[in-house]
Design an enzyme around this catalytic site. Structure first.
Site, PDB file in Angstrom:
ATOM      1  N   LYS A  47      -4.672  -3.897  -9.217  1.00 46.87           N
ATOM      2  CA  LYS A  47      -3.344  -4.388  -8.841  1.00 46.87           C
ATOM      3  C   LYS A  47      -3.407  -5.888  -8.555  1.00 46.87           C
ATOM      4  CE  LYS A  47      -1.481  -2.059  -5.488  1.00 46.87           C
ATOM      5  NZ  LYS A  47      -0.868  -1.571  -4.214  1.00 46.87           N
ATOM      6  N   ASN A 103       9.195   0.991   4.575  1.00 42.66           N
ATOM      7  CA  ASN A 103       9.435  -0.364   4.094  1.00 42.66           C
ATOM      8  C   ASN A 103       9.641  -0.436   2.578  1.00 42.66           C
ATOM      9  OD1 ASN A 103       7.611  -2.818   2.943  1.00 42.66           O
ATOM     10  ND2 ASN A 103       9.015  -3.462   4.547  1.00 42.66           N
ATOM     11  N   SER A 147       1.945 -11.396  -0.357  1.00 37.68           N
ATOM     12  CA  SER A 147       0.909 -11.680   0.644  1.00 37.68           C
ATOM     13  C   SER A 147       0.088 -12.887   0.207  1.00 37.68           C
ATOM     14  CB  SER A 147      -0.036 -10.483   0.797  1.00 37.68           C
ATOM     15  OG  SER A 147       0.504  -9.516   1.668  1.00 37.68           O
ATOM     16  N   LYS A 150      -9.372  -2.244   1.242  1.00 34.75           N
ATOM     17  CA  LYS A 150      -8.372  -1.445   1.972  1.00 34.75           C
ATOM     18  C   LYS A 150      -8.996  -0.970   3.264  1.00 34.75           C
ATOM     19  CE  LYS A 150      -4.174   0.136   1.220  1.00 34.75           C
ATOM     20  NZ  LYS A 150      -3.133  -0.403   0.330  1.00 34.75           N
ATOM     21  N   THR A 182       7.588  -5.507  -1.737  1.00 34.32           N
ATOM     22  CA  THR A 182       7.088  -4.382  -2.531  1.00 34.32           C
ATOM     23  C   THR A 182       8.252  -3.663  -3.208  1.00 34.32           C
ATOM     24  OG1 THR A 182       5.346  -4.169  -0.877  1.00 34.32           O
ATOM     25  CG2 THR A 182       5.535  -2.398  -2.495  1.00 34.32           C
ATOM     26  N   LYS A 204      -8.627  -8.210  -0.418  1.00 41.96           N
ATOM     27  CA  LYS A 204      -7.234  -8.229   0.036  1.00 41.96           C
ATOM     28  C   LYS A 204      -6.675  -6.835  -0.114  1.00 41.96           C
ATOM     29  CE  LYS A 204      -3.512 -10.222   1.431  1.00 41.96           C
ATOM     30  NZ  LYS A 204      -3.510  -9.166   2.490  1.00 41.96           N
ATOM     31  N   ASP A 240       0.318  -1.310   5.586  1.00 39.18           N
ATOM     32  CA  ASP A 240       0.467  -0.203   4.628  1.00 39.18           C
ATOM     33  C   ASP A 240       1.194   0.873   5.440  1.00 39.18           C
ATOM     34  OD1 ASP A 240      -0.706   0.556   1.745  1.00 39.18           O
ATOM     35  OD2 ASP A 240      -0.845   2.362   2.961  1.00 39.18           O
TER      36      ASP A 240
HETATM   37  N1  GLU Z   1      -0.548  -2.223   1.299  1.00 38.57           N
HETATM   38  C1  GLU Z   1       0.060  -2.979   0.236  1.00 38.57           C
HETATM   39  C2  GLU Z   1      -0.463  -2.512  -1.100  1.00 38.57           C
HETATM   40  O1  GLU Z   1      -0.702  -1.349  -1.263  1.00 38.57           O
HETATM   41  C3  GLU Z   1      -0.003  -4.472   0.449  1.00 38.57           C
HETATM   42  C4  GLU Z   1      -1.355  -5.066   0.629  1.00 38.57           C
HETATM   43  C5  GLU Z   1      -1.345  -6.543   1.008  1.00 38.57           C
HETATM   44  O2  GLU Z   1      -0.299  -7.143   1.129  1.00 38.57           O
HETATM   45  O3  GLU Z   1      -2.466  -7.048   1.170  1.00 38.57           O
HETATM   46  O4  GLU Z   1      -0.577  -3.238  -2.054  1.00 38.57           O
END
Ligand code: GLU
Length: 449
Positions: free
Chosen positions: A117, A244, A381, A129, A213, A93, A169
């Site tokens: 995280k 965002n 998410s 990612k 976030t 994820k 992202d």
């Molecule tokens: N890009 C965001 C992060 O850095 C969210 C990733 C997601 O929702 O999967 O955590």
């Protein structure tokens, strides 16, 4: 300089050797390994079976060509990436980033951070990612759509509700997720809502995901301030960025009674001593897709715009770096400390350089690292995935309440872990150890894979 445990040093050296030139990835791994000496001393089993070496090596890395046709009829080529880093706790994820600076090292650093995280959220999600060196700036809607479709034409065979669930992202928001979801649906002939998160509400998105976030980072800082019996009330706050994360950080800070005096984009920053007018920022960035310099031009007196300076020169009580990696340097940290900053909460991924983190910690400034403070986005998410799996949709209040509880739990877990390992108040150590322990327990149980 933090000394690295002698058992972990050869692991770091091997990571540096094998991933030559990937500076951001080195930085992210070094920071985690610096925290792990105390865990390995206490639980030597976590270092068995090359567990830490395996953790530093992505399970799978996919690099692909993304050809697309621009509005002039010219064929353009970009490079696409998906790093499926660790799936011990659940499907991979993590977001997708479209930015010209993207390369494999950047995606690996982000994927590595994402493992810890995601573990901190307590939800069943592994870490991954993706992204591309595509630059969306100045591209028409049609070009964005064709790029997203081409990107997904390759990516679709590697993802799925039970395999890997991308999201947004930098450079990827609701519009891009929509185009990618549409192409995934077309290619697979499946309405698999749980394959992507960050979807719009009318086709399977979650309420509060857009805000999550920034709101989450603010909840984290609020809880951190509470440990010192203080609040956001009346505090001068500087939030870098205007995407965002920054927008919804500002919104929550204002709701908590803080005063946001500055924000920025990659060209410069704007200061408004009366307090940033968030409606105008939203209009500029979300509707007009304009630059932050227009803010000062439209507002006039009482505001000013500084091109290419450092936003961290603006005196504040609370700093919330919410733009991008390594945006806050050692020199910036010194300025912030000199100006009396009391707390720093990272909304972006790894926005403070290692030197900046050291300066904050030595000055006893409350410091919330991104992998803990910005986990609210990915946590929501995971809530979106829950709603998709049960074909349900929750109210904003219900979803935000869950987010607030998750952030409070992450804060407390990091604080308790730091206490337990003899470093009270060190949220970096607390986050790294607590995230690691969850992943290590699962990896240990699953055998050598
Ligand atoms: N890009 C965001 C992060 O850095 C969210 C990733 C997601 O929702 O999967 O955590």
């Amino acid at each position: 300089m933090v000394v690295i445990d002698e058992k972990l040093e050869p692991i770091l050296n091997e990571v540096l050797r094998r991933n030559a030139g990937e500076q951001e990835f080195h930085q992210a791994v070094r920071e985690v390994l610096e925290s792990l000496g105390r865990v390995v001393a206490k639980h030597p089993n976590y270092a068995n079976n090359a567990l830490i070496e395996r953790l530093c090596e992505p399970e799978r890395q996919i690099i692909f060509r993304v050809p697309w046709v621009d509005d002039k009829g010219q064929v353009q080529i970009n490079r696409g990436f998906r790093v499926q880093f660790n799936s011990a706790l659940g499907p991979y994820k993590g977001g997708i980033r479209f930015h010209p600076s993207v390369n494999i090292g950047i995606i690996k650093f982000l994927g590595f951070e994402q493992i810890f995280k995601n573990a901190l959220t307590g939800m069943p999600i592994g870490g991954g990612k993706g992204g591309s060196d595509f630059n969306p700036r100045g591209r028409s809607d049609g070009e964005i759509m064709r790029f997203c479709q081409s990107f997904m034409t390759e990516l679709h065979r590697h993802i799925g509700e039970y395999t890997d669930v991308p999201a947004g992202d930098i450079g990827v928001g609701g519009r891009e997720i929509g185009y990618m979801f549409g192409q995934y649906k077309r290619l697979t002939n499946r309405y698999e809502a749980g394959v992507l998160t960050g979807k719009a509400l009318f086709y399977g998105g979650s309420r509060a995901r857009t805000e999550a976030t920034g709101y989450g980072a603010t909840y984290f800082v609020e809880r951190m301030l509470a440990t010192k019996k203080t609040t956001f009330e009346g505090k001068r706050t500087v939030v870098s960025g205007s995407g965002n994360v920054a927008v919804y950080t500002m919104e929550k800070v204002i709701e908590f009674g803080g005063k946001v005096v500055a924000c920025s984009d990659s060209n410069g920053y704007v200061v408004d001593e009366k307090g940033i007018d968030l409606d105008l920022v939203k209009e500029l960035k979300e509707v007009r897709r304009a630059r932050i310099s227009d803010y000062a031009r439209l507002k006039g007196a009482g505001t000013h715009y500084v091109e290419s300076g450092s936003i961290w020169d603006v005196p504040c009580d609370i700093a919330m770096p919410s733009a991008t990696q390594n945006e806050l340097t050692g020199a910036d940290a010194k300025t912030l400390v000199k100006n009396g900053v009391k707390a720093v909460g990272e909304g972006a991924n790894m926005p403070s350089t290692p030197e900046a983190v050291r300066i904050f910690q030595e000055a006893r400034v409350l410091f919330a690292p991104g992998k803990a403070a910005n986990a609210g986005g990915v946590a929501t998410s995971a809530l979106e995935m829950q709603q998709n799996a049960s074909r349900d949709s929750w109210s904003f209040e219900q979803t935000e309440a869950k987010l607030a509880t998750i952030m409070r739990n992450i804060h407390d877990l990091c604080a308790q872990t730091a206490d337990e390992y003899g470093a009270p108040g060190d949220y970096v150590l607390g986050a790294n150890i607590a995230g690691f322990v969850r992943v290590a327990e699962a990896m240990d149980a699953l055998g050598v894979i």
